[in-house]
Design an enzyme around this catalytic site. Sequence first.
Site, mmCIF file in Angstrom:
data_model
loop_
_atom_site.group_PDB
_atom_site.id
_atom_site.type_symbol
_atom_site.label_atom_id
_atom_site.label_comp_id
_atom_site.label_asym_id
_atom_site.label_seq_id
_atom_site.Cartn_x
_atom_site.Cartn_y
_atom_site.Cartn_z
ATOM 1 C CE LYS A 197 -27.371 87.820 28.878
ATOM 2 N NZ LYS A 197 -28.023 88.542 29.482
HETATM 3 C C1 LIG Z 1 -29.252 89.490 29.442
HETATM 4 C C2 LIG Z 1 -29.003 90.606 30.557
HETATM 5 C C3 LIG Z 1 -29.613 90.693 32.039
HETATM 6 C C4 LIG Z 1 -31.383 89.339 31.950
HETATM 7 O O1 LIG Z 1 -31.248 87.960 31.879
HETATM 8 P P1 LIG Z 1 -31.973 87.106 31.349
HETATM 9 O O2 LIG Z 1 -31.314 85.859 31.461
HETATM 10 O O3 LIG Z 1 -32.694 87.496 29.928
HETATM 11 O O4 LIG Z 1 -32.919 87.409 32.224
HETATM 12 C C5 LIG Z 1 -29.664 91.525 32.863
HETATM 13 N N1 LIG Z 1 -29.068 91.687 33.470
HETATM 14 C C6 LIG Z 1 -27.218 91.792 32.054
HETATM 15 C C7 LIG Z 1 -26.411 92.880 32.253
HETATM 16 C C8 LIG Z 1 -27.725 91.228 30.606
HETATM 17 O O5 LIG Z 1 -27.190 91.467 30.190
#
Ligand SMILES: *Cc1c(COP(=O)(O)O)cnc(C)c1O
Length: 434
Positions: free
Chosen positions: A111
Amino acid sequence: MNYLSTRKNGTNNEEKVSFKEAVINGLTKNSGLYFPETIPSLPSSFFENIENLEDNQIAFEVLKPFVKESLNEQQLKQIIKETLNFSIPVVQVENNIFSLELYHGATQAFKDVGARFMSRCLSYFYSKNENNQNVTILVATSGDTGSAVANGFFDVKGINVKILFPKGKVSPYQEFQMTTLGKNIQAIEVEGTFDDCQKLVKEAFNDTELREKITLSSANSINVARLLPQMLYYFLAYKQLKIQDVLGNKKLVVSVPSGNLGNISAGLIAKKIGLPIERFIAAHNANDTFYNYLQTGKYEQKASILTYSNAMDVGNPSNFERIEYLYNKDLEATKKDISAFTVDDISTIKEITNCYEKNNYLLDPHGAVGKLALHQSLKENEIGLFLETAHPQKFSEIIQKAIPNYESEKVDLSNAKKLFIKNSYDELVEIILK
Ligand SMILES: *Cc1c(COP(=O)(O)O)cnc(C)c1O
């Protein structure tokens, strides 16, 4: 490029906005999500030649059509440079299976890319804000969003960040990253689940009275400025697989550990642009709402279930609307491009152990779900890539269940600052207006 709502409310009064407006508004007027009006395709020569392009060049070509009316070329280049400031390697784990490590950024989760991109877009957009009002970023997190957003916006002028997280449901490391920055970052612990946090945030965005008093902006994966840069992972991965010369005549399958379905939505858009990915796998833990949708054609949201891969503990994935929109609610067409798997906690732990013993490769719980889903589905003529979405050390207590002698990092929460609210909208408003 214009952005439309995923929710249609009569063809005549459809909202149509620029990238800038979509980023600032977060949600559409009819509480839908913004989606690009068209998905431009890149010529096949771009993909044939991709291994000769710099990462930043690839990012520029991919993103330009989506933002060009709102950011000039110089601004976009600068944002990209600041966004892609860490390595995103493709690592072979076993025969035909590769890991895309998205965790080498500031908060060790994928993210970081979306959060950095969005914070920099907003700081351009708000620097021209005549009334010079502070902007409040309101975001709900199941763990990783919060730390990435906190870090991405830390000390950015004119922007206050409020992060809502569910009490007792994020790891100590994630809590550390959200609660110890200070300055313009405020962490709010909510007595409830992630879905409760998300509901509170949505309520605030739908609260016209509140929005007259303050400028509110979102930073969840629902924001297009978070969504679109996530396409880059897939392009950069493809480039590296070509450089490593492992594709041959095989087809590329990508497994995406999924919660809110933002990351996979971005991948699906990348495919629409022309990136040669044969199919996607939505890898889920026990939170199987999307899995069930693909089986039955019915979308039934559920309460979220707590698992070892907690960033995917989402019972009502917000980006489902975008997938539905992209495929025009055609279930068969959706299933051609995406399959889904669910992996339980016991199998997740076993996979971490096995992969470590067999391949000497350390998975985090989310990557383990992604890899296992890939393993169950990969065919002879396919190359599999799973996304390693977080650094294993962020989830050391869970890794220790799989690998008992794994050394955990100590987390010092003594300088943590957070507010606490019940699952109550009124309490939230009070904090926001303070
Ligand atoms: C947010 C996240 C996900 C899921 O991603 P989405 O875009 O919400 O489907 C998977 N793994 C980690 C470590 C995350 O932080």
